[in-house]
Design an enzyme around this catalytic site. Structure first.
Site, PDB file in Angstrom:
ATOM      1  N   CYS A 168      -0.461   4.073   2.534  1.00  0.00           N
ATOM      2  CA  CYS A 168      -0.435   3.885   3.999  1.00  0.00           C
ATOM      3  C   CYS A 168      -0.170   2.423   4.316  1.00  0.00           C
ATOM      4  O   CYS A 168       0.970   1.982   4.235  1.00  0.00           O
ATOM      5  CB  CYS A 168      -1.718   4.401   4.644  1.00  0.00           C
ATOM      6  SG  CYS A 168      -3.247   3.996   3.753  1.00  0.00           S
ATOM      7  N   SER A 169      -1.199   1.639   4.648  1.00  0.00           N
ATOM      8  CA  SER A 169      -0.950   0.253   5.046  1.00  0.00           C
ATOM      9  C   SER A 169      -2.136  -0.650   4.755  1.00  0.00           C
ATOM     10  O   SER A 169      -2.370  -1.623   5.463  1.00  0.00           O
ATOM     11  CB  SER A 169      -0.621   0.201   6.538  1.00  0.00           C
ATOM     12  OG  SER A 169      -1.683   0.774   7.280  1.00  0.00           O
ATOM     13  N   CYS A 170      -2.932  -0.358   3.706  1.00  0.00           N
ATOM     14  CA  CYS A 170      -4.130  -1.148   3.395  1.00  0.00           C
ATOM     15  C   CYS A 170      -3.738  -2.601   3.141  1.00  0.00           C
ATOM     16  O   CYS A 170      -2.767  -2.885   2.440  1.00  0.00           O
ATOM     17  CB  CYS A 170      -4.860  -0.556   2.187  1.00  0.00           C
ATOM     18  SG  CYS A 170      -5.436   1.130   2.516  1.00  0.00           S
ATOM     19  N   CYS A 223       0.893  -1.151   0.000  1.00  0.00           N
ATOM     20  CA  CYS A 223       0.000   0.000   0.000  1.00  0.00           C
ATOM     21  C   CYS A 223       0.929   1.198   0.000  1.00  0.00           C
ATOM     22  O   CYS A 223       1.563   1.499   1.002  1.00  0.00           O
ATOM     23  CB  CYS A 223      -0.918   0.033   1.223  1.00  0.00           C
ATOM     24  SG  CYS A 223      -1.816   1.599   1.324  1.00  0.00           S
TER      25      CYS A 223
HETATM   26 FE    FE Z   1      -3.341   2.008   3.048  1.00  0.00          FE
END
Ligand code: FE
Length: 207
Positions: free
Chosen positions: A115-117, A112
């Protein structure tokens, strides 16, 4: 030391993040938004019900059942809904999952960049290094070099595809079934599948 450690944060950064999370939790409790056990309950849920053990079962099913695999690649959430999982696989960051299949010709890796999906219900909570700005930037710029650092050496003829997850689509990888597993049951196969393999930063190995 694992091969992923060089993508981790400095210790002081982790301490800072933990202090900030504790302060935020205390404030939410004080304001009455959550109770003292809410965070523990959420963590327990992802430890016992929603984690990479679910993804491993999905991969093993796809390896032994071509019709399921076809459906998984076409509509992951619908295919996963056919399996015997706790309710909520399509909630809690599991909405709109998509699966990319590794083959002898194509190697997929997920990130991602924003961010951190991450598909929590099938892979669990993302590891620290997945959120690291260095990993997120480098894996799209030089995926082969990053994969090499993870211990995945690809033939130059193998195409690398990098899939960027978002709040709309969360990707995971269907790794290649390793040679030497022809006689294994689906349950045994699922024990071989690691979260790293479903992120595309490792191959599945026969123990
Ligand atoms: Fe994310």
């Amino acid at each position: 030391m694992s091969s992923y450690d060089h993508f981790s944060y400095d210790t002081d950064r982790e301490v800072y993040s933990a202090a900030r999370a504790r302060a935020l939790e205390a404030l939410l409790i004080k304001k009455g938004v959550i109770t003292g056990s809410t965070v523990d309950k959420v963590l327990e849920y992802f430890k016992t019900e929603m984690g990479p053990f679910n993804g491993a079962k999905i991969v093993a099913r796809a390896w032994v059942d071509p019709a399921f695999k076809a459906k998984l690649l076409d509509d992951a959430n619908a295919a996963i809904a056919e399996m015997d999982f706790p309710a909520g696989m399509s909630g809690a960051e599991g909405e709109h999952m998509k699966v990319a299949e590794n083959t002898a010709a194509v190697h997929n890796v997920i990130v991602c960049t924003l961010c951190s999906c991450y598909p929590w219900t099938t892979l669990g909570l993302p590891p620290y290094w997945f959120k690291d700005p260095t990993f997120r930037a480098r894996v799209v710029r030089e995926p082969r070099a990053v994969l090499q650092e993870f211990g995945v050496t690809l033939d130059p003829a193998v195409q690398v595809k990098v899939w960027d997850s978002s709040a709309q689509i969360r990707w995971f990888v269907l790794p290649e079934r390793p040679a030497g597993t022809e006689g294994m049951t689906e349950a045994k196969l699922s024990t071989l599948v690691t979260p790293e393999a479903m992120m595309g930063v490792a191959k599945v190995k026969v123990a």
